[in-house]
Design a protein around this motif. Structure first.
Motif, mmCIF file in Angstrom:
data_model
loop_
_atom_site.group_PDB
_atom_site.id
_atom_site.type_symbol
_atom_site.label_atom_id
_atom_site.label_comp_id
_atom_site.label_asym_id
_atom_site.label_seq_id
_atom_site.Cartn_x
_atom_site.Cartn_y
_atom_site.Cartn_z
ATOM 1 N N ARG A 90 0.885 -1.169 0.000
ATOM 2 C CA ARG A 90 0.000 0.000 0.000
ATOM 3 C C ARG A 90 0.919 1.214 0.000
ATOM 4 O O ARG A 90 1.653 1.463 0.963
ATOM 5 C CB ARG A 90 -0.869 -0.020 1.246
ATOM 6 C CG ARG A 90 -1.873 1.073 1.253
ATOM 7 C CD ARG A 90 -2.755 0.941 2.451
ATOM 8 N NE ARG A 90 -3.419 2.204 2.637
ATOM 9 C CZ ARG A 90 -4.530 2.353 3.278
ATOM 10 N NH1 ARG A 90 -5.099 1.314 3.824
ATOM 11 N NH2 ARG A 90 -5.071 3.528 3.395
ATOM 12 N N ASP A 136 5.807 3.393 1.645
ATOM 13 C CA ASP A 136 5.009 2.231 2.009
ATOM 14 C C ASP A 136 4.184 2.612 3.236
ATOM 15 O O ASP A 136 4.740 2.973 4.270
ATOM 16 C CB ASP A 136 5.925 1.042 2.321
ATOM 17 C CG ASP A 136 5.154 -0.243 2.544
ATOM 18 O OD1 ASP A 136 4.210 -0.230 3.363
ATOM 19 O OD2 ASP A 136 5.519 -1.257 1.928
ATOM 20 N N GLU A 137 2.872 2.578 3.110
ATOM 21 C CA GLU A 137 1.971 3.017 4.175
ATOM 22 C C GLU A 137 2.061 2.152 5.424
ATOM 23 O O GLU A 137 1.757 2.607 6.512
ATOM 24 C CB GLU A 137 0.528 3.034 3.676
ATOM 25 C CG GLU A 137 0.273 4.072 2.605
ATOM 26 C CD GLU A 137 0.088 5.450 3.186
ATOM 27 O OE1 GLU A 137 -0.944 5.698 3.837
ATOM 28 O OE2 GLU A 137 0.997 6.288 2.989
ATOM 29 N N GLU A 138 2.460 0.905 5.281
ATOM 30 C CA GLU A 138 2.514 0.010 6.434
ATOM 31 C C GLU A 138 3.864 0.053 7.145
ATOM 32 O O GLU A 138 3.925 0.049 8.362
ATOM 33 C CB GLU A 138 2.174 -1.417 6.003
ATOM 34 C CG GLU A 138 0.725 -1.531 5.552
ATOM 35 C CD GLU A 138 0.372 -2.915 5.028
ATOM 36 O OE1 GLU A 138 1.131 -3.866 5.278
ATOM 37 O OE2 GLU A 138 -0.670 -3.011 4.368
#
Length: 86
Positions: free
Chosen positions: A47, A62-64
Motif C-alpha cells: 500500500r 510504504d503506508e505500512e
C-alpha cells in the motif's frame, strides 16, 4: 546560479526583465534515503503513497512500514497498471 543564468541570457542577445524558476524536490533529502527499486514487481502487494517526483524518479512511501522507495518512471510509464483507488 542566478548570475550564471543572467550571463547565459545576455549571451543569447536577449534584453529585458525575466523571471526564472527552478523545480526542486519538495524534500531534497529523500533521494539519498530512498531504496531504489530495479523492478516494478517489487511494488506488488504494498500500500503506497506517492510523496514526490523529481528527475524521473517517483518517491513512494510504504503506508505500512514507512519505507521510502524510489522508482524510475520509465519502469511504469506506458504500462498497464492495475490498482485500487480509494
Amino acid at each position: 546560479m542566478a548570475e550564471r543564468l543572467t550571463s547565459l541570457i545576455a549571451g543569447l542577445g536577449l534584453q529585458g526583465r525575466f523571471s526564472a524558476y527552478t523545480v526542486l524536490p519538495r524534500e531534497p533529502g529523500w533521494l539519498a534515503r530512498a531504496r531504489r527499486l530495479r523492478e516494478p514487481g517489487e511494488l506488488l502487494g504494498r500500500r503506497l503513497r506517492l510523496v514526490d517526483y523529481w528527475a524521473g524518479l517517483l518517491a513512494l512511501r510504504d503506508e505500512e512500514t514507512g519505507e521510502l522507495l524510489a522508482l524510475d518512471r520509465g519502469l511504469v510509464q506506458h504500462r498497464v497498471l492495475q490498482g485500487k483507488v480509494g
